[in-house]
Design a protein around this motif. Sequence first.
Motif, PDB file in Angstrom:
ATOM      1  N   SER A  97       2.660 -14.194   0.916  1.00 56.31           N
ATOM      2  CA  SER A  97       2.942 -15.460   1.401  1.00 56.31           C
ATOM      3  C   SER A  97       2.174 -15.495   2.751  1.00 56.31           C
TER       4      SER A  97
ATOM      5  N   GLU B  63       0.463 -16.185   6.406  1.00 53.48           N
ATOM      6  CA  GLU B  63       1.174 -16.254   7.903  1.00 53.48           C
ATOM      7  C   GLU B  63       0.685 -17.575   8.443  1.00 53.48           C
TER       8      GLU B  63
ATOM      9  N   PRO C 271       7.793 -17.335   0.750  1.00 54.71           N
ATOM     10  CA  PRO C 271       8.297 -16.698   2.152  1.00 54.71           C
ATOM     11  C   PRO C 271       9.871 -15.968   1.899  1.00 54.71           C
TER      12      PRO C 271
ATOM     13  N   ASP D  56       7.572 -13.223   6.800  1.00 49.45           N
ATOM     14  CA  ASP D  56       6.738 -13.286   5.795  1.00 49.45           C
ATOM     15  C   ASP D  56       6.372 -11.838   4.862  1.00 49.45           C
TER      16      ASP D  56
ATOM     17  N   ARG E 131       0.854 -22.807   2.753  1.00 54.61           N
ATOM     18  CA  ARG E 131       1.437 -22.056   1.399  1.00 54.61           C
ATOM     19  C   ARG E 131       0.814 -22.454   0.243  1.00 54.61           C
TER      20      ARG E 131
END
Length: 291
Positions: free
Chosen positions: A31, A33, A64, A129, A168
């Motif tokens: 995922s 940041e 996440p 994350d 995302r």
Amino acid sequence: MDTNRRAFLIQGGATFGVIGLGYLLWDSAGSPEVPGDAKRPPVSKPPTGLLAEALARMKAENKPGVAIRIPVEPKMRHVPGHCIVESLNRPDANAIRLYAQSVFVCLESAVLQEQIRGADPADSAVLFDSTLRAVAGIPFNYGTDWDRFVPVLLELVQGKGDERLRSRAESIRRSAPAPVMDAVDRLDSAGDRATVAAHAAKIAPLLVYEDLQPTNEIRKKALSQILRGYFDSTSATVPGPKLPYGVKASPGGGCGDGCEERSEAQREMVVECGMAMMGPGARSFARYLTS
């Protein structure tokens, strides 16, 4: 939820084992940041056990992580487990979005602080994350806000104005195979829907984001059905959308004294009243798999 239902949420439980790690799809960096969400703290120890398994799923499925801090206070220790299992017993659209797009793991407070860099000790739930960096966190009052568990956690995961979710979704669009993204954009045939459904685990955050956008009824229905189908197809006994890492649950609902996390005094207070019985497929929280 009535008083009896709330009592069940706080006091219920039973026994059924779960361990494992789901399948992996195509490789990814995990995922993304979100710029500006948090600064990178010092490096922590390599993850082990449940957290290592949860992290592997996060990376494999572009999701996440959400770490639920197990309360240190003995009389409250069992409550997060009951909140989670209760929300999964009769999942509405928001619960499906929450659990489909993220990976939940329940951790002892000390383990959470040691493993997730930058986690605030005051936070009950920590979004992190794929580098084990705390992105954000929230305190949560299980005594007064238990019925808001899903919407509060959904806001943590998706961010204000769905900013984290959008980030995302954009990351998935850049890394996923073009034919899959073409099918997502069309969704106007059975073939497109089958293609998207086959990759739902990997692109779930994108599907949730698309489902929340203004669109025509046909597309919205297709997205909702794919998300529901993905959720329904997952195992209730292997960690994934239907079961967080670190939670042991049992089939069946209702009152009882099977919750191993409650104190002896709390167990003695339980009465088999039959008022909290649930439908087929319902489960009860038994204990945390943290040791």
